[in-house]
Scaffold this motif. Structure first.
Motif, PDB file in Angstrom:
ATOM      1  N   MET A 144       8.720  14.751   2.855  1.00  0.00           N
ATOM      2  CA  MET A 144       8.809  13.300   2.773  1.00  0.00           C
ATOM      3  C   MET A 144      10.254  12.923   2.444  1.00  0.00           C
ATOM      4  SD  MET A 144       6.024  10.848   0.940  1.00  0.00           S
ATOM      5  CE  MET A 144       4.728  11.527   1.978  1.00  0.00           C
ATOM      6  N   LYS A 145      10.851  12.014   3.211  1.00  0.00           N
ATOM      7  CA  LYS A 145      12.282  11.705   3.102  1.00  0.00           C
ATOM      8  C   LYS A 145      12.552  10.559   2.124  1.00  0.00           C
ATOM      9  CE  LYS A 145      12.639  11.198   7.592  1.00  0.00           C
ATOM     10  NZ  LYS A 145      13.235  10.987   8.944  1.00  0.00           N
ATOM     11  N   VAL A 146      13.618  10.758   1.303  1.00  0.00           N
ATOM     12  CA  VAL A 146      14.006   9.755   0.311  1.00  0.00           C
ATOM     13  C   VAL A 146      15.461   9.348   0.545  1.00  0.00           C
ATOM     14  CG1 VAL A 146      14.331   9.271  -2.154  1.00  0.00           C
ATOM     15  CG2 VAL A 146      12.400  10.684  -1.401  1.00  0.00           C
ATOM     16  N   PHE A 147      15.721   8.035   0.468  1.00  0.00           N
ATOM     17  CA  PHE A 147      17.090   7.514   0.594  1.00  0.00           C
ATOM     18  C   PHE A 147      17.386   6.662  -0.646  1.00  0.00           C
ATOM     19  CE2 PHE A 147      20.656   5.016   1.947  1.00  0.00           C
ATOM     20  CZ  PHE A 147      21.313   5.782   2.901  1.00  0.00           C
ATOM     21  N   LEU A 148      18.633   6.784  -1.181  1.00  0.00           N
ATOM     22  CA  LEU A 148      19.013   6.089  -2.413  1.00  0.00           C
ATOM     23  C   LEU A 148      20.175   5.128  -2.165  1.00  0.00           C
ATOM     24  CD1 LEU A 148      18.973   5.745  -5.549  1.00  0.00           C
ATOM     25  CD2 LEU A 148      20.517   7.741  -5.656  1.00  0.00           C
ATOM     26  N   VAL A 149      20.039   3.904  -2.672  1.00  0.00           N
ATOM     27  CA  VAL A 149      21.129   2.914  -2.616  1.00  0.00           C
ATOM     28  C   VAL A 149      21.400   2.434  -4.042  1.00  0.00           C
ATOM     29  CG1 VAL A 149      21.981   0.818  -1.515  1.00  0.00           C
ATOM     30  CG2 VAL A 149      20.209   2.166  -0.379  1.00  0.00           C
ATOM     31  N   GLU A 150      22.600   2.712  -4.530  1.00  0.00           N
ATOM     32  CA  GLU A 150      22.974   2.359  -5.909  1.00  0.00           C
ATOM     33  C   GLU A 150      24.490   2.223  -5.981  1.00  0.00           C
ATOM     34  OE1 GLU A 150      23.505   1.325  -9.320  1.00  0.00           O
ATOM     35  OE2 GLU A 150      21.385   1.904  -9.234  1.00  0.00           O
ATOM     36  N   ASP A 151      24.983   1.081  -6.499  1.00  0.00           N
ATOM     37  CA  ASP A 151      26.429   0.858  -6.518  1.00  0.00           C
ATOM     38  C   ASP A 151      27.126   1.565  -7.683  1.00  0.00           C
ATOM     39  OD1 ASP A 151      25.172  -0.902  -8.304  1.00  0.00           O
ATOM     40  OD2 ASP A 151      26.895  -2.266  -8.272  1.00  0.00           O
ATOM     41  N   GLU A 152      26.410   1.868  -8.769  1.00  0.00           N
ATOM     42  CA  GLU A 152      27.010   2.578  -9.899  1.00  0.00           C
ATOM     43  C   GLU A 152      26.985   4.075  -9.595  1.00  0.00           C
ATOM     44  OE1 GLU A 152      25.707   1.466 -13.833  1.00  0.00           O
ATOM     45  OE2 GLU A 152      24.894  -0.429 -13.051  1.00  0.00           O
ATOM     46  N   VAL A 167      27.779   6.695 -11.282  1.00  0.00           N
ATOM     47  CA  VAL A 167      27.228   7.588 -12.313  1.00  0.00           C
ATOM     48  C   VAL A 167      25.701   7.620 -12.206  1.00  0.00           C
ATOM     49  CG1 VAL A 167      26.977   7.976 -14.796  1.00  0.00           C
ATOM     50  CG2 VAL A 167      29.177   7.196 -13.888  1.00  0.00           C
ATOM     51  N   VAL A 168      25.110   6.449 -12.044  1.00  0.00           N
ATOM     52  CA  VAL A 168      23.655   6.364 -11.913  1.00  0.00           C
ATOM     53  C   VAL A 168      23.200   7.055 -10.632  1.00  0.00           C
ATOM     54  CG1 VAL A 168      21.683   4.810 -11.691  1.00  0.00           C
ATOM     55  CG2 VAL A 168      23.559   4.221 -13.239  1.00  0.00           C
ATOM     56  N   ARG A 169      23.948   6.802  -9.550  1.00  0.00           N
ATOM     57  CA  ARG A 169      23.582   7.381  -8.248  1.00  0.00           C
ATOM     58  C   ARG A 169      23.635   8.913  -8.299  1.00  0.00           C
ATOM     59  NH1 ARG A 169      27.107   4.912  -5.287  1.00  0.00           N
ATOM     60  NH2 ARG A 169      28.465   6.606  -4.583  1.00  0.00           N
ATOM     61  N   GLU A 170      24.725   9.441  -8.849  1.00  0.00           N
ATOM     62  CA  GLU A 170      24.868  10.895  -8.951  1.00  0.00           C
ATOM     63  C   GLU A 170      23.800  11.480  -9.869  1.00  0.00           C
ATOM     64  OE1 GLU A 170      26.993  13.095  -7.445  1.00  0.00           O
ATOM     65  OE2 GLU A 170      27.517  11.404  -6.147  1.00  0.00           O
ATOM     66  N   GLY A 171      23.473  10.741 -10.936  1.00  0.00           N
ATOM     67  CA  GLY A 171      22.454  11.225 -11.870  1.00  0.00           C
ATOM     68  C   GLY A 171      21.099  11.352 -11.210  1.00  0.00           C
ATOM     69  N   ILE A 172      20.711  10.335 -10.442  1.00  0.00           N
ATOM     70  CA  ILE A 172      19.416  10.371  -9.740  1.00  0.00           C
ATOM     71  C   ILE A 172      19.398  11.494  -8.709  1.00  0.00           C
ATOM     72  CG2 ILE A 172      17.911   9.124  -8.137  1.00  0.00           C
ATOM     73  CD1 ILE A 172      18.736   6.547  -9.606  1.00  0.00           C
ATOM     74  N   LYS A 173      20.498  11.614  -7.987  1.00  0.00           N
ATOM     75  CA  LYS A 173      20.565  12.613  -6.908  1.00  0.00           C
ATOM     76  C   LYS A 173      20.531  14.038  -7.457  1.00  0.00           C
ATOM     77  CE  LYS A 173      24.478  13.383  -4.707  1.00  0.00           C
ATOM     78  NZ  LYS A 173      25.637  13.238  -3.774  1.00  0.00           N
ATOM     79  N   ASN A 174      21.227  14.281  -8.576  1.00  0.00           N
ATOM     80  CA  ASN A 174      21.398  15.649  -9.061  1.00  0.00           C
ATOM     81  C   ASN A 174      20.405  16.074 -10.142  1.00  0.00           C
ATOM     82  OD1 ASN A 174      23.651  16.018  -7.344  1.00  0.00           O
ATOM     83  ND2 ASN A 174      25.005  15.020  -8.839  1.00  0.00           N
TER      84      ASN A 174
END
Length: 539
Positions: free
Chosen positions: A1-9, A11-18
């Motif tokens: 199941m594919k997930v895509f993330l949109v986040e301008d911060e 630090v938050v984006r990297e945290g969710i991804k990693n």
């Protein structure tokens, strides 16, 4: 199941991804973006199952992005992350169709928990779609009847153009083109037109596959296992090519099958939906020629010689087509013809007598008496007494009225055949009663078998599935699958009330090996789940 993330911060984006083990959790992290404007083309390309987006971002915020994604990819589920606990944002998100609305800050554990819940929603919706597709396939018999009725509404000009297009859309039929023609086709066993055989079913299946997998044709199943096929194209020139192409393909599929026979009639090319009745008239006239000519061919009705006016009352023996006037053709028509074909049959029959001869009163008298006695012999052969036949057909006391003119003679012949077919069909309905009795008994005894189908029951009564389906619906007011489903549901309700079997076990007991599909069908037909039905009975 594919997930895509949109986040301008970042630090938050990297945290969710990693910080989430996406693959271990059963997901594929397919992409990320810092704002909606950058994200949108990537989302369109990657088509993620789940979109996680912040609500406040530069260039394009999360709500605007969500609205665009829902319009383009309505099945994509959206989770919004927001640092604003404001009702207006949540209200807008609900209106757009966002699946979940989470407040920041949020831990990885809480986020994956929310994502897993969305995954379950996606799985449930996918299962519902599969069940709906299966249900529609099972209920296909009803659609066949609806399409047949729609075809005759078009042919009889009972609908406006707008009604035709709207009703066609509901049935998955697109008639908005520039040119049309109708092909009538019948495929049947060589020795017995009503006989069921594996060869016949295989041949019909090949033709159905050819016709169903094309956008250029629309197939309708009519009475007596006749297929009406509307061939359509942008213009007349392209349609002429298509007609030749499909006729050649049909002939190629059927030509080497020695156990079956077939015949087709093609109507004229018309450019309006309202003119389809003209194409049908010509196709039907060509189709009726099968009683006078060799089988295993497709005749173009536009090429047939028209019945002309008659000029004198001399009898020209050279003008008589003795082969077409052979009584065996009339006998064949009495056995296998339909009321819709009577007019065309009489026209062709009179044409075979010669334009000159039919003007003769003596010759018309001969033809009428010949038809009358041929019908009488046929009626006796299927069980009618002479008294009943004379009572229905009438006597020759007013013969002079029937032969007074060509038109009067034609009308009388048509009336004779119409009455004959009414009597024949009454006998057939009695036969249908016995066939349906056997079929019902077989269903009642074998409804619990998963592989019971229209084909298997048709083979039990030894007629083709298409013919069996038609008479079953005609005589019972239900399609085969509706009757089978009703039988199974009645047994299911009995077991729910009178046994301790689980829902899964009950589904298995009545022929549904897929418990989800059983529950789906039960709710669809009974307006409640099996569990609700059982609980209701114990209140």
């Amino acid at each position: 199941m594919k997930v895509f993330l949109v986040e301008d911060e970042i630090v938050v984006r990297e945290g969710i991804k990693n910080n989430i083990a996406w693959e271990k959790e059963g997901y594929q992290f397919v992409g990320e973006a810092s704002d909606g404007e950058l994200a949108y083309p990537l989302i369109r390309s990657m088509k993620p199952d789940i979109l996680i987006t912040d609500i406040k971002m530069p260039f394009m915020d999360g709500l605007e992005l969500s609205q665009m994604v829902k319009k383009e990819l309505p099945d994509t589920k959206i989770i919004i992350l927001s640092g604003y606990n404001e009702f207006d944002y949540a209200k807008q998100a609900i209106h757009i169709g966002v699946t979940d609305y989470l407040l920041k800050p949020i831990s990885s554990a809480k986020l994956i928990e929310a994502i897993n819940k969305v995954r379950e929603i996606i799985k449930k919706e996918a299962q519902e779609k599969e069940l709906l597709i299966q249900y529609k396939q099972d209920m296909n018999g009803k659609t066949v009847i609806e399409k047949k009725n729609f075809f005759f509404e078009i042919i009889k000009n009972k609908l406006t153009l707008l009604q035709v297009l709207e009703k066609g859309k509901k049935l998955g039929i697109d008639l908005a083109v520039g040119a049309y023609s109708i092909l009538l086709l019948k495929i049947y066993s060589k020795n017995n037109p009503y006989e069921y055989s594996g060869y016949l079913i295989a041949a019909i299946a090949e033709i159905d596959d050819l016709l169903q997998n094309s956008v250029d044709v629309i197939k309708f199943e009519l009475e007596n296992e006749i297929k009406a096929i509307i061939i359509k194209a942008e213009n007349e020139k392209k349609l002429e090519i298509l007609i030749k192409t499909y006729c050649n393909r049909i002939l190629a599929l059927l030509q080497d099958k020695s156990d079956i026979e077939y015949f087709g009639g093609i109507g004229s090319i018309v450019t309006r939906i309202s003119e389809l009745q003209d194409s049908y008239h010509i196709a039907n006239r060509a189709f009726s020629a099968r009683y006078f000519t060799k089988t295993n061919q497709i005749i173009n009705g536009s090429m047939l010689e028209k019945v002309n006016t008659y000029h004198n009352d001399m009898i020209d023996m050279q003008a008589i087509d003795s082969e077409k006037m052979n009584k065996s053709h009339l006998d064949k028509f009495l056995k296998n013809g339909s009321k819709e074909e009577i007019n065309h049959f009489i026209e062709e029959y009179l044409l075979s007598a010669g334009n000159v001869n039919i003007k003769s009163i003596l010759f018309r008298q001969y033809i009428i008496m010949d038809i009358y006695f041929c019908i009488t012999a046929f009626m006796e052969s299927i069980g009618y007494s002479k008294d009943k036949i004379v009572a229905e057909l009438g006597s020759f006391y007013n013969l002079e009225d029937f032969i007074a003119s060509v038109d009067a003679s034609k009308k009388y012949m048509i009336r004779l055949l119409y009455k004959a077919f009414t009597l024949r069909d009454a006998i057939a309905r009695q036969k249908y009663g016995e066939i349906l009795k056997i079929a019902r008994e077989y269903i009642q005894e074998n409804y619990d078998k998963e592989d019971i189908s229209l084909n298997t029951v048709a083979s039990i009564v030894n007629i083709s599935p298409t013919y069996f389906s038609a008479i079953f619906s005609q005589e019972t007011g239900q399609t085969f699958i509706e009757f089978l489903t009703e039988t199974r549901m009645n047994k299911a309700k009995e077991l729910l009330m009178c046994s301790n079997l689980k829902t899964t076990e009950i589904g298995y007991e009545i022929g549904y090996k897929d418990s989800h599909y059983f529950s789906y069908i039960f709710k669809k037909t009974q307006q409640c789940t099996p569990k609700e039905f059982r609980f209701r009975g114990k209140e």
